[in-house]
Design a protein around this motif. Structure first.
Motif, short mmCIF file in Angstrom:
data_model
loop_
_atom_site.label_atom_id
_atom_site.label_comp_id
_atom_site.label_asym_id
_atom_site.label_seq_id
_atom_site.Cartn_x
_atom_site.Cartn_y
_atom_site.Cartn_z
N MET A 161 -2.43 -11.47 -4.37
CA MET A 161 -1.92 -12.33 -3.30
C MET A 161 -1.80 -13.79 -4.22
O MET A 161 -0.90 -14.38 -3.38
N PHE A 195 0.82 -1.08 0.05
CA PHE A 195 0.01 -0.14 0.00
C PHE A 195 0.75 1.34 -0.01
O PHE A 195 0.38 2.26 0.78
N GLY A 200 -6.07 -6.20 -5.04
CA GLY A 200 -4.99 -6.98 -4.01
C GLY A 200 -5.13 -8.33 -3.93
O GLY A 200 -4.18 -9.03 -3.67
N ILE A 201 -6.43 -8.73 -3.52
CA ILE A 201 -6.63 -10.32 -3.55
C ILE A 201 -6.13 -11.00 -4.61
O ILE A 201 -5.37 -11.79 -4.48
N THR A 250 -9.51 -1.95 -5.45
CA THR A 250 -8.22 -1.96 -5.29
C THR A 250 -7.87 -3.29 -4.32
O THR A 250 -7.23 -4.04 -4.35
N GLY A 251 -8.87 -3.31 -3.19
CA GLY A 251 -8.90 -4.41 -2.45
C GLY A 251 -8.90 -5.84 -3.20
O GLY A 251 -8.27 -6.71 -2.88
N LEU A 252 -9.79 -5.83 -3.95
CA LEU A 252 -10.28 -7.11 -4.89
C LEU A 252 -9.00 -7.33 -5.81
O LEU A 252 -8.50 -8.45 -5.90
N PHE A 278 -11.81 1.79 -3.63
CA PHE A 278 -11.23 1.35 -2.28
C PHE A 278 -11.41 -0.11 -2.57
O PHE A 278 -10.45 -1.02 -2.49
N ILE A 279 -12.63 -0.38 -2.86
CA ILE A 279 -12.93 -1.74 -2.82
C ILE A 279 -12.46 -2.53 -4.00
O ILE A 279 -11.78 -3.63 -3.86
#
Lengths: 205, 219
Positions: free
Chosen positions: A198, A22, A194-195, A190-192, A187-188
């Protein structure tokens, strides 16, 4: 050579600046409205990271670290200036950004005008300082490795911002709930993303 | 003259000054509205303890940085102001870093590079640029504390939910009773992973904008 390639690829995908740590989120969120501007900023970040990480590597190993000053003579062998790390790194970064800005202005006015305000903004992009601090924490063996890490991190950041900008351009036509529009959905997403990134975790190169 | 003095004293906590302190908590929240200083919110909120330490560090750095820049505002040449600001912030961050290393070493290890990254925390630079350069020390101090507190509460909220749902603890103490685990409750390991911080902040923004319709992004 293999080692360098491995560091480069690692820093793009596995240790991606945006999705794994981040870093550089502020400009990532603020500038990702259109693909064009984010490409410009992405290149500028690659450039600045590619310059500042090696310079700070030299600084760390020949000036700041414990015993790094021993090349000046045996009297300096146990001088430890590491408490000055932050201030020196940020000074180098601010100076480099200023220098890069002047060079670009002199030699390529078109690129300069298209990057515009983003260049000075890079000085406070945490991805840049973060790159130098991670370089210090991970103890890279030589200048080439540090450069590969710097460039790789820049490319990773570039991919991330171009990706989110493309998604944001498309999502404008979707029926997102009103309070979530703009920042929230970014934001959401970006979170997805990021997952998704991973899934690179734990890959050994 | 004395009346003037009184006025000055009154104004320490006048409506305007109180607004400086309270607005950043909600309507002008640095994280959910101004989009500043996101990096650290996401990376260090796995545990509540680290979040609290980080919030306090940022409040300290920001309050003092704003005061110092505000005192120097008439002497700083505009062309080199960014370097001056970064130097002031960096010096304060070095102090914080040394204090953390001396008193809470384990938290300092956990925060790792993110203490250093307070320097480039855009809230601090942003408020110095936008406020402290043009205002007197006292309002600047309030503005700094207010913004840092606005940053702090988002940090704590995210840290609270991530630690509670992710590890079933708060501040390192177990709060979810064993009985619940026996029934089949499991910690959501997903919450510990970094991407969930982003989604948590997304949800906070959602709730906040749902309650305060003015903030909705129309573009």
């Amino acid at each position: 050579m293999e080692e360098l390639a491995s560091i480069f690829v690692r820093s793009i995908f596995i240790d991606n600046m945006v999705f794994a740590y981040f870093l550089g989120m502020c400009s990532y969120l603020a500038v990702s409205r259109t693909v064009n501007t984010s490409v410009g900023l992405g290149f500028a970040v690659i450039f600045v990271l590619g310059i500042t990480v090696p310079i700070n590597f030299l600084l760390e190993n020949y000036v700041l670290g414990k015993g790094a000053l021993s090349w000046l003579g045996s009297g300096f062998a146990d001088v430890d200036l590491s408490f000055l790390t932050f201030i020196m790194f940020i000074a180098i970064i601010a100076a480099m950004v200023q220098l890069v800005e002047m060079i670009i202005e002199k030699f390529s006015p078109t690129l300069y005008s298209s990057l515009g305000i983003f260049l000075p903004l890079i000085a406070v992009n945490c991805a840049i300082l973060g790159g130098s601090l991670f370089m210090q924490e991970r103890n890279y063996a030589n200048l080439a490795e540090a450069t590969a890490f710097g460039l790789g991190s820049g490319v990773g950041w570039f991919l991330a911002i171009v990706g989110i900008a493309a998604i944001r351009e498309k999502i404008r036509y979707s029926a997102v709930p009103a309070p979530l529009r703009g920042l929230g959905i970014t934001f959401i997403i970006t979170g997805l993303m990021g997952i998704a990134f991973m899934s690179f975790m734990g890959i050994e190169l | 003259m004395s009346e003037n003095m009184d006025n000055n004293k009154e104004s320490l906590f006048s409506l305007k000054n109180r607004k400086l302190l309270s607005n950043p908590l909600s309507k002008e929240n640095p994280i959910s509205v101004q989009v500043l200083g996101i990096c650290s919110v996401l990376a260090i909120t796995v545990q509540l303890r680290a979040s609290i330490v980080m919030a306090i560090s940022v409040i300290a750095v920001m309050g003092f940085a704003n005061v110092i820049i505000s005192l120097l505002r008439k002497t700083i040449p505009p062309r080199i102001r960014i370097i001056v600001q970064l130097t002031v912030i960096a010096s304060l961050v070095i102090l914080v870093d040394q204090i953390l290393k001396a008193y809470v070493y384990d938290v300092s290890r956990q925060l790792s590079v993110f203490v250093g990254l307070i320097i480039t925390n855009c809230i601090i630079m942003g408020r110095l640029e936008a406020f402290a350069l043009y205002n007197k020390p006292w309002p600047s101090f309030l503005d700094g504390i207010g913004n840092a507190a606005g940053y702090g509460w988002v940090l704590l909220t995210v840290g609270f939910f991530r630690e509670l749902l992710g590890s079933g603890t708060l501040m390192g103490y177990q709060v979810i009773p064993d009985a619940l685990y026996e029934v089949g409750y499991e910690n959501n390991g997903f919450m510990i992973l970094p991407p969930m911080a982003l989604i948590t902040v997304g949800v906070i923004i959602w709730v906040q904008r749902h309650r305060d319709r003015e903030l909705i992004d129309v573009s």
